[in-house]
Structures are given as structure tokens and as C-alpha cells.
Design a protein around this motif. Sequence first.
Motif, PDB file in Angstrom:
ATOM      1  N   PHE A 368      94.407  27.406  31.958  1.00 12.57           N
ATOM      2  CA  PHE A 368      93.661  26.835  32.930  1.00 12.57           C
ATOM      3  C   PHE A 368      92.271  26.379  32.220  1.00 12.57           C
ATOM      4  O   PHE A 368      91.933  27.068  31.175  1.00 12.57           O
ATOM      5  CB  PHE A 368      93.246  28.163  33.936  1.00 12.57           C
ATOM      6  CG  PHE A 368      94.353  28.722  34.633  1.00 12.57           C
ATOM      7  CD1 PHE A 368      95.416  27.632  35.536  1.00 12.57           C
ATOM      8  CD2 PHE A 368      94.860  29.857  34.608  1.00 12.57           C
ATOM      9  CE1 PHE A 368      96.447  27.843  36.240  1.00 12.57           C
ATOM     10  CE2 PHE A 368      95.929  30.269  35.410  1.00 12.57           C
ATOM     11  CZ  PHE A 368      96.728  29.279  36.282  1.00 12.57           C
ATOM     12  N   ARG A 369      91.476  25.572  32.879  1.00 16.75           N
ATOM     13  CA  ARG A 369      89.934  25.357  32.141  1.00 16.75           C
ATOM     14  C   ARG A 369      89.373  26.514  32.124  1.00 16.75           C
ATOM     15  O   ARG A 369      89.306  27.424  33.081  1.00 16.75           O
ATOM     16  CB  ARG A 369      89.464  24.335  33.206  1.00 16.75           C
ATOM     17  CG  ARG A 369      88.348  23.836  32.603  1.00 16.75           C
ATOM     18  CD  ARG A 369      87.507  22.355  33.229  1.00 16.75           C
ATOM     19  NE  ARG A 369      87.263  22.652  34.683  1.00 16.75           N
ATOM     20  CZ  ARG A 369      86.202  22.876  35.124  1.00 16.75           C
ATOM     21  NH1 ARG A 369      85.084  22.869  34.545  1.00 16.75           N
ATOM     22  NH2 ARG A 369      85.895  22.908  36.501  1.00 16.75           N
ATOM     23  N   ASN A 370      88.829  26.793  30.816  1.00 16.96           N
ATOM     24  CA  ASN A 370      88.165  28.005  30.574  1.00 16.96           C
ATOM     25  C   ASN A 370      88.819  29.470  30.524  1.00 16.96           C
ATOM     26  O   ASN A 370      88.057  30.291  30.451  1.00 16.96           O
ATOM     27  CB  ASN A 370      86.829  27.992  31.126  1.00 16.96           C
ATOM     28  CG  ASN A 370      85.673  28.631  30.597  1.00 16.96           C
ATOM     29  OD1 ASN A 370      85.540  28.604  29.440  1.00 16.96           O
ATOM     30  ND2 ASN A 370      84.924  29.666  31.348  1.00 16.96           N
ATOM     31  N   GLU A 371      90.137  29.317  30.653  1.00 23.37           N
ATOM     32  CA  GLU A 371      90.843  30.426  30.761  1.00 23.37           C
ATOM     33  C   GLU A 371      90.613  31.693  29.447  1.00 23.37           C
ATOM     34  O   GLU A 371      90.610  32.683  29.610  1.00 23.37           O
ATOM     35  CB  GLU A 371      92.318  30.250  30.714  1.00 23.37           C
ATOM     36  CG  GLU A 371      93.479  31.329  30.815  1.00 23.37           C
ATOM     37  CD  GLU A 371      94.640  31.328  31.094  1.00 23.37           C
ATOM     38  OE1 GLU A 371      95.509  31.914  30.958  1.00 23.37           O
ATOM     39  OE2 GLU A 371      95.196  29.807  31.402  1.00 23.37           O
ATOM     40  N   ASP A 372      90.306  30.781  28.356  1.00 24.34           N
ATOM     41  CA  ASP A 372      90.298  31.756  27.191  1.00 24.34           C
ATOM     42  C   ASP A 372      88.824  31.973  26.887  1.00 24.34           C
ATOM     43  O   ASP A 372      88.379  32.261  25.537  1.00 24.34           O
ATOM     44  CB  ASP A 372      90.798  31.070  26.027  1.00 24.34           C
ATOM     45  CG  ASP A 372      92.382  30.961  26.369  1.00 24.34           C
ATOM     46  OD1 ASP A 372      93.134  31.769  26.244  1.00 24.34           O
ATOM     47  OD2 ASP A 372      92.859  29.688  26.618  1.00 24.34           O
ATOM     48  N   PHE A 373      87.744  32.102  27.450  1.00 20.41           N
ATOM     49  CA  PHE A 373      86.518  32.116  27.254  1.00 20.41           C
ATOM     50  C   PHE A 373      86.199  33.550  26.520  1.00 20.41           C
ATOM     51  O   PHE A 373      85.489  33.409  25.528  1.00 20.41           O
ATOM     52  CB  PHE A 373      85.623  32.107  28.834  1.00 20.41           C
ATOM     53  CG  PHE A 373      84.140  32.600  28.643  1.00 20.41           C
ATOM     54  CD1 PHE A 373      83.576  31.530  28.323  1.00 20.41           C
ATOM     55  CD2 PHE A 373      83.824  33.666  28.802  1.00 20.41           C
ATOM     56  CE1 PHE A 373      81.961  31.725  28.370  1.00 20.41           C
ATOM     57  CE2 PHE A 373      82.524  34.213  28.636  1.00 20.41           C
ATOM     58  CZ  PHE A 373      81.677  33.101  28.672  1.00 20.41           C
ATOM     59  N   ASP A 374      86.763  34.474  26.888  1.00 24.65           N
ATOM     60  CA  ASP A 374      86.581  36.091  26.458  1.00 24.65           C
ATOM     61  C   ASP A 374      87.086  35.842  24.987  1.00 24.65           C
ATOM     62  O   ASP A 374      86.417  36.381  24.002  1.00 24.65           O
ATOM     63  CB  ASP A 374      87.121  37.153  27.225  1.00 24.65           C
ATOM     64  CG  ASP A 374      85.878  37.575  28.275  1.00 24.65           C
ATOM     65  OD1 ASP A 374      84.949  37.332  28.226  1.00 24.65           O
ATOM     66  OD2 ASP A 374      86.607  37.915  29.439  1.00 24.65           O
ATOM     67  N   LEU A 375      88.200  35.596  24.855  1.00 22.30           N
ATOM     68  CA  LEU A 375      89.043  35.442  23.643  1.00 22.30           C
ATOM     69  C   LEU A 375      88.089  34.792  22.454  1.00 22.30           C
ATOM     70  O   LEU A 375      87.775  35.079  21.299  1.00 22.30           O
ATOM     71  CB  LEU A 375      90.300  34.957  23.483  1.00 22.30           C
ATOM     72  CG  LEU A 375      90.852  34.398  22.221  1.00 22.30           C
ATOM     73  CD1 LEU A 375      91.354  35.811  21.729  1.00 22.30           C
ATOM     74  CD2 LEU A 375      92.202  33.752  22.493  1.00 22.30           C
ATOM     75  N   VAL A 376      87.647  33.488  23.199  1.00 19.34           N
ATOM     76  CA  VAL A 376      86.928  32.508  22.383  1.00 19.34           C
ATOM     77  C   VAL A 376      85.547  33.029  21.568  1.00 19.34           C
ATOM     78  O   VAL A 376      84.907  32.996  20.553  1.00 19.34           O
ATOM     79  CB  VAL A 376      86.970  31.020  22.624  1.00 19.34           C
ATOM     80  CG1 VAL A 376      85.916  30.268  21.705  1.00 19.34           C
ATOM     81  CG2 VAL A 376      88.323  30.412  22.793  1.00 19.34           C
ATOM     82  N   VAL A 377      84.693  33.126  22.745  1.00 14.72           N
ATOM     83  CA  VAL A 377      83.348  33.704  22.397  1.00 14.72           C
ATOM     84  C   VAL A 377      82.930  35.112  22.198  1.00 14.72           C
ATOM     85  O   VAL A 377      81.980  35.339  21.407  1.00 14.72           O
ATOM     86  CB  VAL A 377      82.294  33.523  23.808  1.00 14.72           C
ATOM     87  CG1 VAL A 377      82.302  31.902  24.200  1.00 14.72           C
ATOM     88  CG2 VAL A 377      82.751  34.127  24.870  1.00 14.72           C
TER      89      VAL A 377
END
Length: 434
Positions: A368-377
Motif C-alpha cells: 500500500f502507499r506509505n505502508e512501510d513508513f515505520d520500517l523505513v523512517v
Amino acid sequence: MKPLEDVRIIAVEQYGAGPFGSVHLADLGAEVIKIEEPRSGGDVGRYVPPYGEGEDSLFFETFNRNKRSLSLDLSTDAGRRVFEDLVKVSDVVYSNLRGDVPKKIRITYDDLKHLNPAIVCCSLTGFGMTGPRSKEPGYDYVLQGLAGWMDLTGEPDGPPTKSGLSLVDYSGGFVAAISLLAGLHAARRDGVGMDCDVSLYDTAIGLLTYPATWHLNAGFEPVRTSHSAHPSLVPFQAFEASDGWFIVGCAKEKFWTRLASVVGHPEWAEPGSGYGSFADRARNKDTLIPLLEDVFRQRTVDAWLGELYAASIPCGPINDVEQAMREEHTKARGLRVTTEHPRFGTVEQLASPVRVGARPAEYRRAPFRNEDFDLVVREIAGYDDATVERLRAGGAFGDAAVPPVPPVPPVPPGSAEPAESARAEAGEAEAASR
């Protein structure tokens, strides 16, 4: 470990060519972090009809499995900071934008080497980063015309014809992946990164191969051939049977000898017959091909293929997509794979043809769009809560900083909703930047 499990790629990509190149790297284990521009709704591929709902489409699933997604506005100072922090801990910055855009948004090697001297910056553009067309958007259809492909394709008395698939886009993706991997190998060996200036135009021109060599050195002028015939090997083309079409090809003299026997005219393979050699058949094709056509129309496709297979003559049916998917060899090679999706349920698609080692590839649905926010940032960039809030306040993540959207009940894939269709059309203009 998977072959590319120790590789991290920041992908500023959209639509087809770029995502097609990186999906194979993701299938091989690379961590591909897909940067999606939040103001335009992310990758325009999310909205391609007819099989889509909201921000999900089967088109997007095809090109973006096994990837991660982060909404990031590179036009803001805060977004730029996040991007640069990711560059410091990554191996590659991969993009497919218009040729003048990588320098404008500062994602070339010279722009990033102070952050990571070994970073590889692979730019797949329409026309390259130099030359008179570098500022033009590149689309597969346009490039098939510009590079001479359409002039070579179709029946002699028909119009110039595009390939049924976006082969410039897909070939360009493969070329970018090869360039990226070569650059990565050199960077890890030498400790110094580089730019990889790859273009769809270069790819399309390069794939003219031997007809271009013949033209440049011997003045060869390509012409379209009837029934997709090979330009120099006779017979090697499509033939019509009593109930459909099939391909038969004689790329070696032994195949022609066998074919002459199968069609009941072994004398055609004899010296002096006018058809006994490659040169004879090319010279006399206007009389030979009608003779073969008359013979082949007398029986069914299956009947002919049975005899041709038994004689070990190169041949095959002309399948439609459904028949190609049902081919026993398609199943035996593991080319149909599935992923689970909250909206579409079980999604069946095609495996990557890139095979490395014996370990089978694993497939995860597109993000999903921005699904991996926590993982990346938080995990990769290493930001704490206070830093994340400051970056959010600075506009780094647009309006899509909350991961991920709640799963929705599975529904049958259908046509995009009217609003989404309009959004897709608007996205086409955005995609022109590549």
C-alpha cells in the motif's frame, strides 16, 4: 541468503519501465524502497484501469511486488533530509524520470557522493541525460516508432505496427537492472560509486542488432515480410492450417531436409531442385512459400505439429494469452505464482524469468502507499518520535504519513471508479516527467 539480500535500493520510480526493472531485483531479495510523491497520490500505476479500486490496481501489483513504499516529498527540505539520510545507508538510487530531471532534483552521483562515496545512481530515462532529446518524455509507443521497430513490423501492405507488448519499456528495465548490478559490483570492489545513464532510446536502438549492422556495413534495407517471415531464413514463418496458425522454422539445413519429407516432397531438399540450400530457398521463396502454404492448409494445426515435433523440426502453435497460460511447460517451470491481497484476494501473476541458484523465489504483494513508513523512517533511517514529528511538520511525508491503510474486504477486480479514472488521467501527465 537470497542473492541480493544485502542490497538496498532507493527507487524513485513510477509506471512501467522503472518498476519492471526493479521488481526482478526485489524478487532476488534486494530491499527496494519505493519513494512515492504524496501530492499526486504516489505511483500513477496504482490507478491504471480497468482492474482497479482506490489506490490498488492489478497493473501496480504486476510491477511492484516484494517492494516497500514510503511517501516522501523530495521538493521539501524535510523530505530531502530523509532522502539523504537513506542514501547514507543504501547502495543504489534508482530512478526512471525525464532525462533532465535527475540533475534538477539532485539525485546524480555528483549530488550524492558526499553522503555516500560508494552510492550508485542508476537513471533510466526516455532519451538519456545528454543529447538533443534529453528533455523529452519517453514512452514505449513513441520509441517503437522512432527507433524503426514499427517500420519493421506488420504485413508488407499494412500500416506500421507496434508490438503487442511494451517491449522497449520492459527491455529498458532489464538493461537498467544489468547496469545497476554492474555498477554495484564495481562500487563494492573499488569503494567508488558512479552514474549509470541508461535510456529507453539507447535500448530500442541497440535492439535493432544485426539488421542495423547489415545496413551500416552493406547497405541493407529492411522490408516487412509476409506472415512474420524471417528476413533471410526460408522457410521460417507463420503458416495457416485448416483450423488456425502455427510457426515452422528451418534454421539449419537438416531441418529443411526433414520438413521436405514431412510435407511429402523429399525431392525439394535435393541439389538442383531450386530449394536445396539456404541461398536457393531465399532466391526462390516466391515460388516455394505458396507451395508450402497449399500443403499446410490441408490439415489441422494439431495434425501438423504432431508430425513436426516427431521429426524434431522447430515449430509451435500461435497461442492466445489464455492458451499460453495453460501450456504444460508454463506450469512445469513454475511461471504462475500467487500472492494474497486484502482487496483482490488471491492474485495470480507471473514469476520473474531471472533465475539464480536453486532456491525458489518468494512473492509478497505490492505495498500500500506509505505502508512501510515505520520500517523505513524508524528502523532504517533511525529517527526517534521527536524527529519524525519535526519532519512531518516540515512536509516531508505529505498527508500520507500514517501507515498503512486498514485492509478492506476482498472484492472482484472491476473498472476503476470514475474519480479514480480521472485521477489516472491526471497521473498520465505526471508520468510524462519520466
